[in-house]
Design a protein around this motif. Structure first.
Motif, short mmCIF file in Angstrom:
data_model
loop_
_atom_site.label_atom_id
_atom_site.label_comp_id
_atom_site.label_asym_id
_atom_site.label_seq_id
_atom_site.Cartn_x
_atom_site.Cartn_y
_atom_site.Cartn_z
N SER A 70 0.81 -1.22 0.00
CA SER A 70 0.00 0.00 0.00
C SER A 70 0.85 1.27 0.00
N TYR A 71 2.01 1.26 0.68
CA TYR A 71 2.80 2.49 0.72
C TYR A 71 3.35 2.83 -0.67
N LYS A 72 3.62 1.80 -1.48
CA LYS A 72 4.08 2.06 -2.85
C LYS A 72 2.93 2.54 -3.73
N VAL A 73 1.73 1.98 -3.52
CA VAL A 73 0.56 2.43 -4.27
C VAL A 73 0.29 3.91 -3.97
N CYS A 74 0.37 4.29 -2.70
CA CYS A 74 0.18 5.70 -2.32
C CYS A 74 1.21 6.60 -3.00
N ASP A 75 2.46 6.15 -3.04
CA ASP A 75 3.51 6.99 -3.60
C ASP A 75 3.42 7.08 -5.12
N LEU A 76 2.65 6.19 -5.75
CA LEU A 76 2.40 6.30 -7.18
C LEU A 76 1.37 7.38 -7.48
N GLY A 77 0.56 7.76 -6.46
CA GLY A 77 -0.43 8.80 -6.65
C GLY A 77 -1.87 8.38 -6.45
N ILE A 78 -2.08 7.23 -5.79
CA ILE A 78 -3.44 6.76 -5.48
C ILE A 78 -3.68 6.98 -4.00
N GLY A 79 -4.59 7.89 -3.66
CA GLY A 79 -4.93 8.18 -2.27
C GLY A 79 -6.25 7.54 -1.88
N GLN A 80 -6.46 7.44 -0.59
CA GLN A 80 -7.72 6.86 -0.09
C GLN A 80 -8.19 7.62 1.14
N VAL A 81 -9.49 7.95 1.14
CA VAL A 81 -10.15 8.47 2.33
C VAL A 81 -11.02 7.33 2.84
N ALA A 82 -10.55 6.68 3.90
CA ALA A 82 -11.14 5.42 4.33
C ALA A 82 -12.49 5.61 5.02
N GLU A 83 -13.30 4.58 4.98
CA GLU A 83 -14.55 4.56 5.75
C GLU A 83 -14.23 4.72 7.23
N GLY A 84 -14.98 5.57 7.92
CA GLY A 84 -14.74 5.78 9.35
C GLY A 84 -13.62 6.77 9.64
N ARG A 85 -13.11 7.45 8.58
CA ARG A 85 -12.14 8.55 8.66
C ARG A 85 -10.72 8.09 8.98
N GLN A 86 -10.52 7.24 10.03
CA GLN A 86 -9.20 6.67 10.31
C GLN A 86 -8.13 7.75 10.51
N ILE A 87 -8.50 8.82 11.19
CA ILE A 87 -7.51 9.82 11.57
C ILE A 87 -6.73 9.33 12.79
N SER A 94 -2.76 19.62 12.95
CA SER A 94 -1.55 19.94 12.20
C SER A 94 -0.68 18.69 12.00
N GLU A 95 -0.54 17.89 13.05
CA GLU A 95 0.28 16.68 12.95
C GLU A 95 -0.34 15.65 12.01
N ASN A 96 -1.67 15.55 12.02
CA ASN A 96 -2.34 14.65 11.08
C ASN A 96 -2.05 15.06 9.64
N LEU A 97 -2.11 16.37 9.37
CA LEU A 97 -1.81 16.84 8.03
C LEU A 97 -0.37 16.53 7.64
N ASP A 98 0.54 16.72 8.60
CA ASP A 98 1.95 16.42 8.32
C ASP A 98 2.15 14.94 7.99
N MET A 99 1.39 14.07 8.63
CA MET A 99 1.50 12.64 8.35
C MET A 99 1.15 12.35 6.89
N GLY A 100 0.20 13.10 6.35
CA GLY A 100 -0.18 12.89 4.96
C GLY A 100 0.89 13.28 3.97
N ALA A 101 1.83 14.12 4.41
CA ALA A 101 2.88 14.60 3.51
C ALA A 101 4.17 13.81 3.64
N MET A 102 4.13 12.66 4.31
CA MET A 102 5.34 11.87 4.52
C MET A 102 5.78 11.11 3.26
N LEU A 103 4.89 10.97 2.29
CA LEU A 103 5.23 10.26 1.06
C LEU A 103 6.35 10.99 0.31
N PRO A 104 7.30 10.25 -0.25
CA PRO A 104 8.37 10.92 -1.02
C PRO A 104 7.84 11.84 -2.11
#
Length: 234
Positions: A70-87, A94-104
Motif C-alpha cells: 500500500s505504501y508504494k501504491v500511495c507513492d504512485l499517486g493513489i490516495g484513499q479516504v477510508a470509511e470511518g475517517r481513520q484519523i 496539524s500533525e495529522n496533516l503532516d503525516m499525509g505529507a510523509m510520502l516521497p
C-alpha cells in the motif's frame, strides 16, 4: 488512468470479489454503488494494496500494481479516504496533516498542499493545535480528506465519506469532492447515498455479491428501473 481486469479476492474460503472489471478515466468521478457486503470496500482496499488479489490485473497508467504494498501504491499517486475517517485521534490537526505529507512524492509540495487544504477547509485552520479526536464528525471527515490531499494524489478513492454526518455536512463534503474533481482530481466514490453519488458521477458501477451487475453513466443508472427499485425505493 486506472483499469481493473477480472479481479478475484478471497478472505479465506469466502469470495469477496468475483471477476470484477472496471475502468476509471482520467478526470472522472466514478461511483461504485451496492448494498452492504456487496464488495465495495474490498475493491477499494485491493486497489489500494491492503488486500492481495487471488487473480486479476490492476493497471495504473498502464503499469500493473496488483499486490503491490500500500505504501508504494500511495507513492504512485493513489490516495484513499477510508470509511470511518481513520484519523490519528491523539495527534493534533496539524500533525495529522503532516503525516499525509510523509510520502516521497509529496515532500517538495508540502507547504503548497497545506495552504490548499486550509483554504478548502477553513475550520481546520482554526483548530490546528486541537487533538483530532476532539473534532466533530464533519471536521474529522474534512481532516481525513485534507490529510489525503497532502500526499499529492492524482486519484482519490472516497469510501463512504458521508457516513454518520448530518444532511447539511453531507452536502458540504460531497461539494468538496465535486470541487476537487473540477480542479482535475480523478475520484472514485463509494457512497451510501446512491442518488447523490450517481448525480455526481460521469460513470458508475453496481456491485452485487462481489460481481459487477450493471454499469453505465450516472444518469443511465439513475434512470434504470432495477437501480431505482433496489436502491432508491421507487
Amino acid at each position: 488512468m486506472l483499469k481493473v481486469d477480472e479481479l478475484d479476492v478471497f478472505y479465506g474460503d469466502a469470495q469477496a470479489l468475483d471477476d470484477v472489471s472496471i475502468e476509471i478515466p482520467k478526470g472522472a468521478i466514478v461511483a461504485i454503488v451496492g448494498a452492504n457486503g456487496a464488495g465495495k470496500t474490498s475493491l477499494i482496499r485491493t486497489i489500494g494494496g491492503m488486500v492481495k488479489p487471488a487473480r486479476g490485473r490492476i493497471s495504473f497508467h498502464g503499469n500493473d500494481i496488483a499486490g503491490m504494498p500500500s505504501y508504494k501504491v500511495c507513492d504512485l499517486g493513489i490516495g484513499q479516504v477510508a470509511e470511518g475517517r481513520q484519523i490519528f485521534p491523539n495527534l493534533s490537526v496539524s500533525e495529522n496533516l503532516d503525516m499525509g505529507a510523509m510520502l516521497p512524492r509529496a515532500r517538495a509540495t508540502r507547504a503548497k498542499n497545506r495552504d490548499r487544504v486550509l483554504e478548502m477547509f477553513p475550520r481546520l485552520n482554526e483548530r490546528l493545535q486541537q487533538a483530532a479526536g476532539t473534532l466533530s464528525g464533519g471536521e474529522q471527515q474534512m481532516l481525513a480528506i485534507g490529510r489525503c490531499l497532502m500526499g499529492e494524489p492524482e486519484l482519490v478513492m472516497f469510501d463512504e465519506p458521508s457516513l454518520g454526518l448530518s444532511p447539511a455536512l453531507v452536502q458540504d463534503v460531497l461539494a468538496s469532492i465535486r470541487d476537487l474533481n473540477r480542479d482535475g482530481l480523478t475520484c472514485v466514490l463509494v457512497e451510501q447515498n446512491v442518488a447523490v453519488s450517481l448525480k455526481l458521477a460521469s460513470r458508475a458501477y453496481v456491485l452485487e455479491n462481489g460481481r459487477v451487475t450493471l454499469s453505465g453513466t450516472g444518469d443511465e443508472l439513475l434512470a434504470d428501473d432495477r437501480v431505482r427499485q433496489a436502491y432508491l425505493g421507487m
